[in-house]
Enzyme design. Structure first.
Site, PDB file in Angstrom:
ATOM      1  N   GLU A 496       0.339  -0.995  -0.018  1.00  0.00           N
ATOM      2  CA  GLU A 496       0.271  -0.075   0.118  1.00  0.00           C
ATOM      3  C   GLU A 496       0.712   1.518   0.349  1.00  0.00           C
ATOM      4  O   GLU A 496       0.270   1.981  -0.364  1.00  0.00           O
ATOM      5  CB  GLU A 496      -0.928   0.068   1.048  1.00  0.00           C
ATOM      6  CG  GLU A 496      -1.998  -0.968   1.422  1.00  0.00           C
ATOM      7  CD  GLU A 496      -3.459  -0.945   1.872  1.00  0.00           C
ATOM      8  OE1 GLU A 496      -2.770  -0.107   2.952  1.00  0.00           O
ATOM      9  OE2 GLU A 496      -4.445  -0.666   1.710  1.00  0.00           O
ATOM     10  N   GLN A 617       3.201  -2.915   4.986  1.00  0.00           N
ATOM     11  CA  GLN A 617       2.895  -3.984   5.963  1.00  0.00           C
ATOM     12  C   GLN A 617       3.824  -4.695   4.826  1.00  0.00           C
ATOM     13  O   GLN A 617       4.178  -4.721   4.195  1.00  0.00           O
ATOM     14  CB  GLN A 617       1.686  -4.328   5.526  1.00  0.00           C
ATOM     15  CG  GLN A 617       0.848  -3.971   4.429  1.00  0.00           C
ATOM     16  CD  GLN A 617      -0.625  -4.174   4.944  1.00  0.00           C
ATOM     17  OE1 GLN A 617      -1.186  -5.076   5.914  1.00  0.00           O
ATOM     18  NE2 GLN A 617      -1.086  -3.147   4.075  1.00  0.00           N
TER      19      GLN A 617
END
Length: 799
Positions: A496, A617
């Site tokens: 992301e 992440q």
């Protein structure tokens, strides 16, 4: 905070922590949930009462940065909690309405009982020093047996005084969606057409509807007290709220009890005439509070038996809290609804109640405990398959393009702009380019069918999803003659942070490794389904979808020739990753301390994470979460790459140093992967995943709703991550990798018709007990050895 085996207790009143406690003390039953707000309080900076029904959305238009933008939200429904009180001492005027925010509060305790699904609040108020006090105890439930009912019993004890007690009970429809600070300034009034009324002296009702989705909502509340001298209730109706006031004489030392039962219905419910009439009838026919409590506790007892997970110590207590919140959001009642997996549960308004990819972390647990719930959640995706196919067509592609954020009807709900609260700037949101969501849906279909042996689902709805997602990937792949491989361009991976190349005018990245590898997996599973379909079903599916053998042959070619980039001996997150700059991590840690949200920090500085080798992440490492080492090696061999343990370990080490863990899912995935690569480092991440919401590790986000994927993921970390449990090839496969801190535990699962298969892991041994039934024996594979465990028998296996 005091934690025991089945209870979480908060001592004292802390306004700064109140919203966090409200989220963690939410009560629900899979149909609706209510935050653990005090019934005496209204929404404000300290408190946020919120009630949410699964799948109840509405769409509003707001002006953001000078642009009209449309957002769909899970609607904050009318508040059924309101119940406030004040004391009339003999010969005196009424005192103030009391609440935890009153200066008279001297004692306060909040206890969440996980076993019985209740929230108990005990408070003491000083009326004039230490002599005269009012003790208040309130027990609340949201009924797990009857999904439309909720109730609370409030007991008042007069200490050192006599007089009267005014108790005001009602329903409040004057609510908005204002639970997330960064959404302030956006349209938030989702309800309209309020109407209130009463039935007799003890029942009030409120009805309204949503502004655009036109869902009719009705609440009814029945308030009663058994006190012998209570006069008739005085009703005060208003357009958006209605209250009744009971005046109850109280003798010194006496305890009086007020019970309130509420019912919630909407026009989405089946087999009702009018939501209002049904709600009124439900509260008037409901049993009294003691019987409601008993049946509620019985329903929870049955639920806990089906969700067997026993882990000793502090980890076990936290896992039980996580399981409690998963079951409150996704219970057997969910199987009757058209609802998905809201990323923040039914606990708050963050992410607008949207459905992301969190089911990827939730369904593996449910598959082995409540497969009927898993199937219903997959049905949510299947009902929206036409919308996904329409989105693909509009993008000029075949098949199904599922949205990154989904809500009511399956269209893309990802906002076009998002706010950086650090800089105050509204920025383009390109996260809708996370096309890997389609692979997540397909993965969940396949894993569910493997665990449940539900071939009927696999050959019907499951086959349609797999085929249409495979079609999308096949049409997205473009041939690159210079590489002699297929490529997938213009996407965003799970990371992301990276949504484009530095300086590029268009968003998206090429050849995200996670996206390409999972796309190859989907293509092969779709081929498997097409080969194994019964002849008549295969013919019908191919004809209806216009599918040909030539098309499926191309799938096989793409599945073996999708490009996976590498650099310096590790799998690249995407093509060109090695060209990015390294970040001076130490500099930013010294300057900012918490750098989980590096994207916001860098944007505030006028920089961008797109320039650096940093991840929010796990991205590449997500492959180690989805696939066992054996499966992952086979996938890379399929794509023409050598992939051994050393290469994977090097890849893990590389990204471990470059991840900021800005998502609660990141610690979970790293714990899972490290349990097999660097076992001594795994516990640190496992502990962070366990405590992420309890301690609000991200600083204010849990108050806006729990992180359901991370909570369910910790359960699955024990169930599959530490056991290596797989359901494939008509067998249970085990490959245990226990951590010293989690080496002894017990799980019970449902597997292919067998209920309550008992697995116990301890001291390098596994005990498997299969309950007596008429089902076939279970094949168990452990370290290359096959064992057959017949129903009604138990086997001990050495690791």
């Amino acid at each position: 905070m005091t934690v025991r085996a089945w209870t979480w207790t908060y001592e004292g009143y802390d306004p700064e922590s109140e919203r966090l406690r409200e989220a963690l003390c939410t009560l629900g039953n899979g149909y609706f949930a209510t935050r653990g707000a005090a019934s005496e309080t209204d929404a404000g900076p300290t408190h946020y009462p919120g009630t949410y029904a699964a799948g109840c959305y509405n769409r509003l238009t707001s002006t953001v940065a000078g642009r009209q933008t449309e957002n769909e939200d899970m609607v904050n429904l009318p508040n059924w909690l309101p119940l406030r009180y004040r004391v009339r001492l003999e010969g005196a005027t009424p005192g103030p309405w009391l609440s935890p925010d009153s200066t008279q509060l001297t004692e306060h305790r909040l206890t969440l009982d996980l076993r019985h699904g209740t929230l108990t609040r005990r408070s003491t108020y000083s009326l004039d020093g230490d002599v005269r006090r009012l003790g208040v105890e309130q027990c609340r439930l949201v009924h797990m047996g009857d999904p439309h009912l909720a109730a609370q019993r409030t007991s008042f004890t007069a200490v050192g005084w006599a007089g009267e007690l005014d108790v005001q009970s009602g329903l409040d429809g004057d609510v908005r969606n204002t639970g997330v600070e960064r959404y302030h300034g956006l349209a938030s009034q989702h309800l309209t057409h309020w109407l209130t009324g009463r039935e007799g002296n003890d029942t009030v009702w409120l009805r309204c509807r949503t502004v655009n989705s036109d869902i009719r909502i009705a609440l009814a509340a029945y308030t009663r007290t058994a006190h012998r001298r209570t006069g008739a209730a005085r009703t005060r109706p208003a357009t958006r709220r209605i209250f009744q006031t009971l005046t109850i004489p109280v003798d010194m030392g006496e305890t009086v009890v007020v019970d309130k039962t509420a019912a919630l219905y909407t026009s989405r419910d089946q087999a009702i005439d009018s939501p209002r009439l049904t709600a009124v009838r439900a509260v008037r026919d409901a049993p009294d509070f003691p019987r409601l409590l008993a049946s509620h506790q019985s329903a929870w007892e049955h639920l806990w038996r089906g969700a067997e997970l026993q882990v000793p110590g502090e980890a076990g207590r936290t896992l039980r809290l996580h399981l409690f919140h998963v079951l409150q959001t996704l219970s057997p009642h969910t199987a009757e609804l058209d609802a998905g997996v809201p990323a923040r549960g039914l606990h708050g308004e963050a992410y607008r109640g949207h459905v992301f990819w969190d089911e990827l972390f939730v369904l593996p647990y449910l598959d082995l405990h409540f497969p009927e719930v898993s199937r219903a959640l997959l049905d949510y995706r299947h009902r929206r398959l036409p919308a996904a196919c329409r989105a693909a067509r509009e993008a000029g592609l075949a098949g199904a393009m599922y949205p990154w954020q989904s809500g009511s009807d399956g269209r893309e709900e990802t906002p076009e702009l998002h706010l950086n609260p650090r800089s105050g700037r509204w920025l383009p949101d390109h996260s809708r380019l996370q096309r890997h969501i389609g692979s997540a849906v397909a993965y969940n279909v396949w894993r569910y069918c493997q665990a449940s042996a539900d071939t009927d689902y696999l050959h019907t709805k499951g086959a349609e999803i797999l085929v249409q997602v495979a079609r999308f990937w096949a049409d997205s792949a473009v041939w690159d003659p210079s590489l002699t491989q297929y490529r997938i361009r213009g996407v965003v991976g799970p990371d992301e942070y990276h949504d484009g190349y530095p300086g590029a005018t268009t968003p998206g990245l090429d050849d995200n490794a996670y996206t390409n590898v999972t796309a190859a997996w989907v293509l092969m599973r779709a081929l498997d389904v097409c080969r194994t379909l019964p002849g008549s079903r295969r013919e019908e599916l191919f004809e209806r979808l216009g599918l040909s053998d030539d098309e499926t042959e191309r799938w096989a070619d793409i599945a073996h020739r999708l490009h996976v980039p590498y650099h310096h001996g590790v799998v690249s997150q995407f093509a060109g990753y090695e060209d990015l700059s390294e970040l001076d991590w130490e500099k930013y840690r010294k300057r900012y301390g918490d750098i989980r949200r590096l994207d916001r920090i860098l944007e505030e500085e006028g920089d961008t994470v797109n320039r650096y080798r940093v991840s929010k992440q796990a991205d590449v490492l997500m492959l180690g979460y989805l696939f066992s080492p054996r499966e992952l090696a086979a996938l890379f061999r399929q794509l023409g790459h050598r992939f051994d343990d050393d290469m994977w370990r090097t890849t893990v080490d590389y990204y471990l140093q470059r991840t900021s863990h800005g998502s609660t899912l990141s610690a979970l995935v790293h714990a899972w992967v490290l349990a097999r690569v660097h076992r001594d480092e795994a516990w640190r991440y496992a502990e962070e995943a366990l405590t992420g919401d309890v301690t609000d590790i991200q600083g204010g986000t849990t108050a806006e709703g729990v992180h359901l994927g991370a909570m369910a993921g910790t359960l699955d970390f024990v169930q599959r991550g530490l056991t290596g449990l797989e359901t494939r090839d008509n067998a249970l496969w085990l490959d245990p990798s226990p951590l010293p801190q989690l080496s002894t535990f017990r799980i019970g699962i449902r597997y292919r018709g067998h209920r309550d298969v008992d697995l116990r892991f301890r001291a390098q041994r596994v005990r498997i007990a299969v309950p007596d039934s008429g089902e076939e024996p279970i094949r168990v594979m452990l370290e290359g050895r096959e064992t057959t465990v017949a129903p009604g028998t138990t086997s001990w296996l050495n690791m």
